[in-house]
Structure formats: C-alpha cells, structure tokens
Design a protein around this motif. Structure first.
Motif, mmCIF file in Angstrom:
data_model
loop_
_atom_site.group_PDB
_atom_site.id
_atom_site.type_symbol
_atom_site.label_atom_id
_atom_site.label_comp_id
_atom_site.label_asym_id
_atom_site.label_seq_id
_atom_site.Cartn_x
_atom_site.Cartn_y
_atom_site.Cartn_z
ATOM 1 N N GLY A 1 0.808 -1.223 0.000
ATOM 2 C CA GLY A 1 0.000 0.000 0.000
ATOM 3 C C GLY A 1 0.834 1.262 0.000
ATOM 4 O O GLY A 1 0.366 2.323 -0.388
ATOM 5 N N ARG A 2 2.079 1.143 0.451
ATOM 6 C CA ARG A 2 2.940 2.336 0.457
ATOM 7 C C ARG A 2 3.083 2.921 -0.933
ATOM 8 O O ARG A 2 3.289 4.109 -1.102
ATOM 9 C CB ARG A 2 4.325 1.981 0.971
ATOM 10 C CG ARG A 2 4.289 1.599 2.409
ATOM 11 C CD ARG A 2 5.626 1.828 3.082
ATOM 12 N NE ARG A 2 5.517 1.300 4.434
ATOM 13 C CZ ARG A 2 6.088 0.171 4.818
ATOM 14 N NH1 ARG A 2 6.848 -0.487 3.988
ATOM 15 N NH2 ARG A 2 5.913 -0.279 6.027
ATOM 16 N N LEU A 3 2.980 2.041 -1.940
ATOM 17 C CA LEU A 3 3.107 2.546 -3.311
ATOM 18 C C LEU A 3 1.923 3.433 -3.682
ATOM 19 O O LEU A 3 1.960 4.128 -4.683
ATOM 20 C CB LEU A 3 3.199 1.376 -4.287
ATOM 21 C CG LEU A 3 4.415 0.489 -4.088
ATOM 22 C CD1 LEU A 3 4.399 -0.677 -5.058
ATOM 23 C CD2 LEU A 3 5.695 1.303 -4.269
ATOM 24 N N ALA A 4 0.875 3.376 -2.884
ATOM 25 C CA ALA A 4 -0.296 4.204 -3.166
ATOM 26 C C ALA A 4 -0.224 5.541 -2.443
ATOM 27 O O ALA A 4 -1.116 6.370 -2.601
ATOM 28 C CB ALA A 4 -1.566 3.471 -2.760
ATOM 29 N N ALA A 5 0.827 5.748 -1.649
ATOM 30 C CA ALA A 5 0.887 6.958 -0.833
ATOM 31 C C ALA A 5 0.857 8.212 -1.712
ATOM 32 O O ALA A 5 1.468 8.250 -2.775
ATOM 33 C CB ALA A 5 2.153 6.951 0.011
ATOM 34 N N LEU B 1 -3.252 5.067 -8.763
ATOM 35 C CA LEU B 1 -3.348 5.697 -10.082
ATOM 36 C C LEU B 1 -2.091 6.471 -10.479
ATOM 37 O O LEU B 1 -1.619 6.338 -11.612
ATOM 38 C CB LEU B 1 -4.575 6.608 -10.140
ATOM 39 C CG LEU B 1 -5.907 5.912 -10.406
ATOM 40 C CD1 LEU B 1 -7.045 6.909 -10.312
ATOM 41 C CD2 LEU B 1 -5.886 5.256 -11.771
ATOM 42 N N PRO B 2 -1.523 7.297 -9.586
ATOM 43 C CA PRO B 2 -0.320 8.031 -10.011
ATOM 44 C C PRO B 2 0.802 7.099 -10.446
ATOM 45 O O PRO B 2 1.456 7.327 -11.465
ATOM 46 C CB PRO B 2 0.080 8.823 -8.763
ATOM 47 C CG PRO B 2 -1.170 8.950 -7.987
ATOM 48 C CD PRO B 2 -1.963 7.702 -8.240
ATOM 49 N N LEU B 3 0.994 6.013 -9.690
ATOM 50 C CA LEU B 3 2.046 5.057 -10.047
ATOM 51 C C LEU B 3 1.770 4.461 -11.425
ATOM 52 O O LEU B 3 2.649 4.417 -12.294
ATOM 53 C CB LEU B 3 2.113 3.961 -8.986
ATOM 54 C CG LEU B 3 3.053 2.799 -9.301
ATOM 55 C CD1 LEU B 3 4.475 3.288 -9.469
ATOM 56 C CD2 LEU B 3 2.989 1.741 -8.213
ATOM 57 N N PHE B 4 0.531 4.008 -11.639
ATOM 58 C CA PHE B 4 0.209 3.395 -12.929
ATOM 59 C C PHE B 4 0.349 4.402 -14.065
ATOM 60 O O PHE B 4 0.860 4.083 -15.138
ATOM 61 C CB PHE B 4 -1.212 2.817 -12.902
ATOM 62 C CG PHE B 4 -1.363 1.648 -11.971
ATOM 63 C CD1 PHE B 4 -0.262 0.854 -11.671
ATOM 64 C CD2 PHE B 4 -2.579 1.341 -11.388
ATOM 65 C CE1 PHE B 4 -0.381 -0.227 -10.807
ATOM 66 C CE2 PHE B 4 -2.705 0.259 -10.523
ATOM 67 C CZ PHE B 4 -1.608 -0.520 -10.228
ATOM 68 N N THR B 5 -0.107 5.630 -13.816
ATOM 69 C CA THR B 5 -0.004 6.636 -14.875
ATOM 70 C C THR B 5 1.458 6.904 -15.209
ATOM 71 O O THR B 5 1.828 7.039 -16.381
ATOM 72 C CB THR B 5 -0.691 7.934 -14.439
ATOM 73 O OG1 THR B 5 -1.927 7.621 -13.804
ATOM 74 C CG2 THR B 5 -0.958 8.828 -15.629
ATOM 75 N N ALA B 6 2.294 6.963 -14.180
ATOM 76 C CA ALA B 6 3.715 7.210 -14.437
ATOM 77 C C ALA B 6 4.330 6.028 -15.171
ATOM 78 O O ALA B 6 5.165 6.202 -16.068
ATOM 79 C CB ALA B 6 4.453 7.471 -13.130
ATOM 80 N N ARG C 1 -7.957 10.411 -1.710
ATOM 81 C CA ARG C 1 -7.389 9.363 -0.863
ATOM 82 C C ARG C 1 -6.177 8.736 -1.547
ATOM 83 O O ARG C 1 -5.979 8.889 -2.743
ATOM 84 C CB ARG C 1 -8.437 8.268 -0.632
ATOM 85 C CG ARG C 1 -9.782 8.741 -0.171
ATOM 86 C CD ARG C 1 -9.709 9.354 1.204
ATOM 87 N NE ARG C 1 -8.999 8.497 2.139
ATOM 88 C CZ ARG C 1 -9.601 7.691 2.998
ATOM 89 N NH1 ARG C 1 -10.907 7.633 3.042
ATOM 90 N NH2 ARG C 1 -8.902 6.949 3.837
ATOM 91 N N PRO C 2 -5.372 7.968 -0.771
ATOM 92 C CA PRO C 2 -4.250 7.258 -1.384
ATOM 93 C C PRO C 2 -4.731 6.363 -2.522
ATOM 94 O O PRO C 2 -5.797 5.756 -2.418
ATOM 95 C CB PRO C 2 -3.708 6.408 -0.237
ATOM 96 C CG PRO C 2 -4.124 7.118 0.987
ATOM 97 C CD PRO C 2 -5.418 7.803 0.674
ATOM 98 N N THR C 3 -3.963 6.278 -3.591
ATOM 99 C CA THR C 3 -4.375 5.511 -4.762
ATOM 100 C C THR C 3 -3.164 5.111 -5.585
ATOM 101 O O THR C 3 -2.146 5.807 -5.581
ATOM 102 C CB THR C 3 -5.344 6.322 -5.650
ATOM 103 O OG1 THR C 3 -5.227 5.868 -6.978
ATOM 104 C CG2 THR C 3 -5.004 7.783 -5.634
#
Ligand code: HEM
Ligand code: CU
Lengths: 117, 833
Positions: free
Chosen positions: B29-33, B590-595, B586-588
């Motif tokens: 979950g940290r990757l969603a921070a 999405l930013p990681l996937f978009t990047a 909220r944490p998600t």
C-alpha cells in the motif's frame, strides 16, 4: 466583501518588471530583424540610422511605461485599506521603481554603442 | 491537572481518527501513498542517491585529469561521465532535492495539511524516479549521453551522434521535466490558496515567497527547454531540420532555447537554498529577518533579471555587440538583489544575539564560497574577460563556487536544521565539525586551483592534456582536494546515520524557532496538524511551543474528523480569510500506474517503436481521466462547519478552487511553450542564412480560415454551455457542438499538414509543420475536454453550484481558439511568397 481596486491587484507586483522583460525582448528582436534587413544602413537624420531611431524609441517607450506604473502607484499609495493591500501597494511601488532603474541601466546602450557589429 | 488529562485524551482520540483517514496502507500500500510528508521524504532521499552517483562521477573526472596523458578512462567514457555528472547534478539532484524540500515543508510552514494536488505530487515523484533511472541504466550500459549537459547541436544531431545516447538525454530529461513543471504548478497553487486562516499575504513565511518566485521561474523556464528537446528529438528521429544549417535550420536556435532555460535554472537552484538560509538565520540570530519586504523585492527582481541574461553563455557565438551589452548589463545588475539578501542576513545576525550551532558553521562556509563565486560571476559577465575565459576551467571553477556555495552548503546546513523535524531526534554533532572542515578545505583546494588552470588556458570538457602544457601540478592538487572533499561527505553521511540511530528524542522545536513547521509533532504525522492554527502575526514571530499543543488538542480550524474526508482549508489569496474546505483525494495507485504508462510511452519513443507508442499514450490519457472519477459530488452540499460559529463550502462549490488556478497556470506554461515556438519560427526566418524567399509551400487559406472559424466556434459553444449550466438549462447540445467544432478544426489542420508535403526538405516547412501540429493537438484535447464535460453532466456531477469542471473546460476551449488563430497566422506569414 469589499473588492480590491484595480491598482490593488497582486498583478501590479510584476507590472514594472514585465515591462522591462517585454522591452528587453522587443529590443533584442528588433535588433536582430533590423540587422538582418540592413535597417542600420538607412540614414534618417544626421548620423542616426532607421534602426537606431527605432531602438531609441523602444527604449523611451519602455522607460515611459515603467514611469507611468510608478506614478500610478505613487498616487495610490496614500489612503487606508486592509493591511495586505497596503503591503502589496508598497511592494509594487518599490518593484516598479527597481524596474525603472533596471530598464535604464540595461537598455541605455542603444544611445551610443555601435549596432550591428 | 484534570483539564490537562482530558486534553491529552481528546488529542489522542483525534490523532487516531485522523491517522485512520490520512495514513497510507502498510506493505504494498505504500506505493499508493500520496501524502506530502511521505513523498517529500522520498524525493529528498532519491535526490541524495543521485547526488552520490553524480559525486562519484565527479571523482572519476578528477582522477582522470590528475595527471597529463592519463590512460585511466579514455575519451568515449570520459565524455559520458562529464555529461552525466552535469546532467545528474542539475536535473536529478538539485531540482528534485528542492522539490522534495518544498513538498515536505511547505504545507507545514503555511499551516495546511497537504499540498493542493497530492496525486500529482506522487505522479511527479514516479516520473522523476523512472526518468532518472533511464539515465542511470544508460550510463551502466555505456550508452549515456556524451555531448555535454547542454547538448549542443549540431554535435548532438543525428549525423554526428548517431547512437541512442542523445535520445536518452532528450527523452529522459523531458520525462523528469514533466515532474518539475507539475511540481511548479502545485507549489504556486498551494502557496496562494492553501494556508492557515489569517495568514494574509504579508504574513507568509519568507520561504513561501522564495518558493513562489522559484515556481514561477520554473513555469517560464522549463517550457523553452521542453520545446527545444522535442524539436531536437523530432530532428533526430524524423529528420525535421530545425537545427541543420544546410536546410535552413540554425544551431544557435538550440542554444537560445537551452539557455533561456539554462540560466534561470541556476537561480531556480539558488533561490530555494537562499530561502532556507533566510529561515535559519533568524532562528540562530534570535532576531526576525531584517528587511522582510526588501528581501521579497530582491527575490522578485532576481526572478526577472535572471531571465534577461541567458546570452551571457553565448557571448562568443557572434551576436551583435549591442545585444551583448544588454545581456552584460543585466548580468551585472543581478548582483545587486543578490547582495541585498546577503546584507539582510548579515544585518539580522548583527542585530540579534547570535547563537552558534552546526548549521551556522555550514552557513558561514556557504557565505564565503558563494561570495567568491559571485565575484568571478561578475568578472565573467564582462564581455572582454569572457572572451578570454570562455570554456576554460575558470568557468568550471566559477560554476562550482556558485552552485556549491549557493546550494550544496546551504543544503547541508538545512539538513542539520530540519532533519530533527523529520526524525524526531537531535543530532549529536560528534563529527559534524571535522566533516565541515574537510568539505570546506577540500572544496577550495579542488576548485580554487581551477581558476588558475583556467587562466593558464586549460579548456573544459577535454579528457586529457599534454605534459608540455605545464598544468600537471595544479591538476594534481585539485584532484587531491576532491578526495579530501569526498572524505568530508563520507563523514557527513556517517554523522547523519549516527543521528538517525543514536540521536536524542525531543518533543518539539529544538532550535526555538518561531515558524509554524515546528508546531507539528515530530516526527510529523501524515496529517501534519490535528487542527489548523489561526495566524494573527507574521509567520516568523509565532510561538510553536504554545501553538503546537493547542492544535494537537483540536482547538483550531477543522479540528475533527468528518466523513472520512482528508480536509484542509482554502483561503483568500491576499487576506487569508477562509474560503472553502478543500477535500483531498485518498491514497491511490493511479499516479504510479499513470507514471508507468508514461514511462512505457517514453521507452517506445526511445526504441523508435512509434506505432506501438500510441498504446501507452492512450492508456495515459485514460488513466488521467480515471483520476477525476472520485472527485466531486452528486448533490449540492450545505456549507460545512470549520470552527465554532464558522462555515465554508466544499471546494467544488466555489468560483475559483485550486483546480481552477491550476488550469490558469497550466495555460500560462502552455502559452510560454507556444511563445517559445513562435520565437523559434521568427528566429529561423530572420537569422538563418539559408532561407528561400519564394519557393516555400503556400498555406491554403480555404482551409485555414474555416479552421479558425471552427476553433472560435468551439470556444463560443464552450462558454455557452457554461451559461446554460449556470441558469439551469440543458447543455448537452452546446457541448456536442463544441466537440464537433474542435473535430472540424482538427480535421482541417491535419489536412493542411498533409498538403504541406515533406517537412524534411527545409526548416521552413518543418516550422510550419510544428505550428500546425501544435494547433491540432489543442483541438484534439479540446474534444476530450468537451466529452469530459458531457460525461460529468450525464453523471449528475454538475449543477449551477458545481460548475467548475465545465468552466475549466471553457478556459481550454478559449485558449485553443487563440492558439489555432495565432499558429495559422504565423504559418501563413512563414509560407507567404
Ligand atoms: C562533488 C564534487 C564535485 C566535483 C569533484 C566536480 C567536478 C567537476 C569537474 C572536474 C567538471 C569539469 C568537467 C569537464 O570540463 O571535463 C565538472 C563539471 C560540471 N559540474 Fe561538477 N563537481 C562536483 C559537484 C557538482 C555539483 C554539486 C554540481 C551542481 C549542483 C555540479 C555541476 C556541474 C556542471 C553543470 C558541470 C558542467 C558539465 C558540462 O560541461 O557539461 N558539480 N564538475
Ligand atoms: Cu548564466
């Protein structure tokens, strides 16, 4: 809710220096275009070339515009208003004064220096 | 006693409630921070790792140059190493380090709970990490960029650098740049709108002013570089001759675009560090900053003046003397506002009762080094001297004095000052003083000598030199110095580890500072403040020891958890009065996937899989749209209580929420990008020697005029839709018309591109191609905005009170019409016989 007057807008913080920046670009562009098309060889009066006159004109217009902003802000400085408006007004005045000096100092070369070499 | 107990109990309960809402999940979950404290720390840590890599490369350079005729690494590797050293230090260390610093501290200094767009912060971080990794992998694979960190053309054009090396620079850096530009917009909006109630503009901490000016400089400085990179990549990949002098291009265009960014970049690095100095000095001098307003004025002046001196990097390329005079004058002038800041710091120390501590030692070192660098800077700003010293090691000495004195030493001081805030532990400082002297001595030994080798004529960017030149002894001393400095850095790192492991715990505000960031608990919780303070004095005259416990007990604004929402306050820009409750996402993941998708797109370009690159591009677009799904509300809400007797609406129900400002600044950056493109078009037309007067393509006005009309129609339909929404009438037709008009404009523009013929024959056509493509892109995005509005409307997310999505779209439609019109005008002028 009271609306701030036009001269009280935060935009005026950068008005003076924006004029400086626009004048700077205009001078640089004019110089390049003028030299490319040989306007420095077209003599208008005495030893003044067309290009020199144009450059000096941009110089004077920039100075005048900066001075105009300074004058408008000076006139507005008095009078009450909220602390933040007062603060912004003084800051804008000082910034435009600094821009006036910068305009003179950076552009003054157009008066005397050789142009296209 | 009793009262104290209930207070403690209530603050613990509040802490639990807020943590449940704000903390990122553990494990994966940290990757969603998306939280600013977390992301800020990640930025700084990653930047530090890149600094170590860059430093290592610096040592390799010095090892190679230690003796004449050294066979240590050889030319091909040396070229990669010095290029990567400069690139890493500027793009992967200095800028991200300051971004992380701003992201971590800014909300806490302003009395907010987070930055304005937390998911964007996270996206920016991942982009930075992936872009930087591409460069490092390339270095390990031996295909790193090798043409110098300013990548001059034509050396870096296809015929002279056929490999993948330059592409890696262009694509990797553009990737990192996306991150910097989004950070800039986010920093501006956060400073302007997310502050504690009562923190009016004249009460902001001085750091906020510094960061505000810096972020604006990025907004104006980065687009020219991004444009330059795209043009050069187009030239390298598709042979569009923007910089090729044999086909009407001009190498100097690259230099202009690069230095238009490159010089301000130096101040983008320096100003945040100077801001940190302006925060630290008052604490140790035990006196508020002298001349608060003069410092703001000086910072603004630096911000502007530093844009007027990019040509001082190009004094020797053959520009008319009069132009050199403008740039030389501006370069000299910028020393004045810099001096104003120095004098303000000295005056603060003189007026206060200074207390000595380790950060002050490092600041002393920074002063000495920076002043020396400034003096050689003024020397280099003088054209005749510049002609002598150009591209010698004198310049290398100057630039390191400025960068190390202006950024690295202040950063070391700031590390000692703020690390306790991050860790909650005080340093022991057992080795910090010897570390300082090693660093300071080693630095001067390394770089002072370079002034001398430079004056003796040693050029920069050469991998070796002959013994006959007589530079051996100086270079040896310089190299020894660099190893002394490296020992200093090692000791510094040891000191930090010691602090992390053995530092003493403390409760709050160990330095007796008077700014708000020290009112959070240390280490800070994810929500920063349990409630938000009311500020009634300048932000550097506060008492964190008193405010902190009050806020922890929930006695300020927003002192309760509600609906599981992550809330912070939006305030009026000037007066600091509360305007709205900003509800953050909220944490998600999405930013990681978009990047990741963005990274896939970049890799496709890198490996020239252009057809394939459409796939990740569409994924990126889809993911960005998915970001918006969770935002907004399906019904109008009552104003929410924010403090006893006070209420405010949620942010989507006000006229100008943070997203509205973000769009304004995005359009500003877009405008700067467009202006740089127009500059390029004019530049080539005027300056390039090989420009045909007559045989260019002629733009078909029968296509151009309808395209302008369609773009204008789209803008009108977009505005009309907003008017209908505000008066409660159906608006689907207007939005469909808007999308249709964009489609028509795009089709016409594409038809014009096709009619243009082969854009590779001459820069004339290539520039017209670029203008038309830029306009078509705006029409295409306009279609997406219109469709987005339609979808929001269908989902019931719009109402007269909830109109901001549509108004943001209307801004784009308007801007798009302007872009299409001006682009076609320039294309027409460019193609006129
Ligand atoms: C850690 C200690 C450092 C050492 C030993 C070092 C050493 C050097 C040397 C010897 C060069 C000249 C390369 C050449 O001309 O062939 C150089 C160039 C450069 N350095 Fe550093 N440096 C250090 C730190 C930094 C820092 C902290 C920065 C910026 C924040 C920086 C930015 C640059 C840049 C931009 C260049 C120009 C590269 C180019 O010409 O393309 N350096 N460095
Ligand atoms: Cu510079």
């Amino acid at each position: 809710m009271s609306r701030t007057s036009f001269l009280g807008q935060p935009f005026f913080l950068v008005a003076g220096f924006s004029i400086w920046a626009v004048g700077f670009l205009a001078l640089y562009a004019l110089l390049s275009v003028g030299c490319a098309y040989g306007w420095n060889e077209i003599v208008v009066v005495g030893s003044f070339s067309l290009l020199r006159l144009q450059l000096v004109a941009v110089f004077i217009v920039s100075l005048a515009a900066c001075a105009g902003v300074v004058a408008a802000l000076l006139a507005r400085r008095r009078g009450g208003g909220k602390a933040s408006e007062h603060f912004l007004a003084i800051l804008a005045l000082q910034a435009s004064l600094a821009a006036l000096v910068a305009t003179f100092f950076t552009f003054a070369g157009v008066l005397t220096l050789s142009i296209c070499d | 006693m009793d009262e104290g107990n209930t207070r403690a109990r209530s603050s613990i309960r509040l802490h639990k409630e807020l943590s449940a809402i704000w903390d990122a999940p553990p494990g994966w979950g940290r990757l969603a921070a998306v939280n600013h404290t977390t992301i800020g720390k990640r930025f700084m840590l990653t930047a530090f790792v890149f600094f170590l890599i860059g430093g290592l490369l610096g040592m390799l350079i010095r090892a190679q140059l230690a003796t004449s005729g050294s066979a240590f690494i050889g030319a091909p590797i040396y070229n990669q190493i010095f290029t990567m050293h400069g690139t890493i230090m500027m793009f992967l260390f200095a800028i991200p380090m300051f971004e992380g610093f701003a992201i971590y501290l800014l909300p806490k200094m302003l009395g907010a709970r987070d930055m304005a767009f937390p998911r964007l912060t996270a996206y920016g971080y991942w982009c930075y990490l992936f872009g930087g990794s591409i460069l490092i992998v390339a270095l390990l694979a031996g295909v790193a960029p090798n043409g110098g960190w300013f990548l001059y053309t034509p050396l870096n054009s296809q015929p002279y650098s056929p490999g993948i090396n330059a592409d890696i620079w262009l694509l990797g850096i553009t990737f990192v740049e996306i991150s910097a530009l989004s950070a800039a917009i986010e920093i501006i909006v956060s400073i302007l709108r997310l502050r504690a109630p009562g923190m009016s503009i004249e009460r902001m901490p001085i750091m906020a002013w510094y960061l505000l000016v810096t972020a604006f400089m990025m907004l104006f400085g980065f687009p020219p570089l991004i444009l330059g990179s795209i043009l050069l990549e187009l030239e390298r990949a598709f042979d569009l001759p923007f910089f090729d002098p044999t086909r009407g291009g001009d190498s100097l265009l690259w230099q202009h675009l690069f230095w238009l960014f490159g010089h301000p970049e130096v101040y983008i690095i320096f100003l945040p560090a100077a801001g940190a100095v302006s925060m630290m000095i008052p604490t140790f001098a035990r006196h508020e900053l002298v001349g608060y307003r003069s410092v703001i004025l000086a910072v603004m002046a630096v911000g502007f003046l530093s844009f007027g001196l990019w040509v001082h990097h190009m004094f020797t390329v053959g520009i008319p003397h009069l132009a050199l005079a403008f740039f030389s004058a501006a370069s000299g002038l910028v020393a004045i506002p810099t001096a104003v800041q120095l004098f303000s710091w000295i005056a603060t120390i003189a007026q206060g009762r200074p207390r000595f501590d380790v950060p002050m030692l490092y600041l002393g070192g920074a002063f000495v080094v920076f002043i020396l660098g400034g003096l050689t800077g003024v020397m280099l700003a003088m054209v005749p001297f510049n002609f002598q010293a150009h591209d010698t090691h004198f310049v290398v000495a100057h630039l390191h004095y400025v960068l190390v004195g202006g950024f690295v030493f202040p950063l070391l001081a700031a590390t000692y000052y703020w690390l306790p805030h991050i860790t909650g532990r005080m340093a022991r400082h057992s080795v910090s003083v010897p570390a300082f002297w090693l660093l300071f001595g080693g630095f001067n030994l390394t770089f002072f000598i370079m002034h001398l080798t430079g004056l003796l004529g040693m050029p920069r960017r050469v991998w070796t030199y002959p013994e006959a030149a007589g530079w051996d002894i100086f270079n040896l001393i310089s190299s020894v110095g660099s190893f002394v400095m490296a020992a200093g850095f090692a000791l510094f790192a040891v000191d930090i580890v010691l602090q992390l492991r053995f530092g003493e715990r403390f409760r709050r505000n160990p330095w007796r500072a008077r700014t708000l960031e020290w009112a959070t608990p240390t280490p800070p919780p994810s929500y920063a403040f349990a409630s938000l303070p009311v500020i009634s004095d300048r932000a550097d005259r506060l008492d964190p020891d008193r405010i902190g416990p009050e806020l922890a007990a929930g006695r300020g604004y927003l002192g309760a958890a509600r609906n599981g929402w992550m809330e912070t306050l939006g305030v009026d820009i000037a007066s600091g009065e509360p305007r709205e409750v900003v509800i953050l996402p909220r944490p998600t993941y999405l930013p990681l996937f978009t990047a990741l998708a963005t990274g896939a797109f970049v890799l496709c370009l890198l490996f020239k899989a252009y057809a394939l690159s459409i796939v990740p591009l569409l994924v990126v677009l889809g993911l960005f749209l998915a970001w918006t799904v969770s935002s907004g509300s399906r019904r109008d809400l009552e104003d929410l209580p924010i403090a006893p007797g006070k209420t405010a609406p949620p942010h989507w129900q006000v006229e100008r929420p943070p997203s509205w400002w973000a769009m304004s600044f995005t359009l500003t950056a877009d405008g700067v990008f467009f202006a740089s493109l127009l500059f390029g078009v004019l530049f080539l037309r005027v300056v390039s020697p090989d420009w045909p007067a007559s045989q260019g393509p002629v733009l078909d006005l029968r296509l151009a005029l309808p395209a302008i009309a369609a773009a204008g129609l789209a803008a009108l339909a977009g505005r009309h839709a907003v008017r209908r929404l505000l008066s409660g009438r159906p608006l689907a037709v207007a939005l469909v018309a808007c999308a249709g008009a964009h489609l028509a404009a795009m089709a016409l523009l594409v038809a014009m591109i096709v009619a243009l013929g082969d854009p590779t024959v001459h820069a004339n056509r290539a520039t017209i191609f670029a203008l038309l493509a830029f306009a078509a892109l705006h029409a295409a995005l306009g279609m997406i905005f219109a469709a987005f509005g339609l979808w929001r409307e269908r989902s019931g997310l719009l109402s007269p009170a909830r109109s901001v999505d549509l108004r943001i779209g209307a801004m784009w439609h308007g801007a798009s019409a302007v872009v299409v019109t001006i682009a076609l005008l320039f294309a027409w002028i460019g193609s006129a016989p």
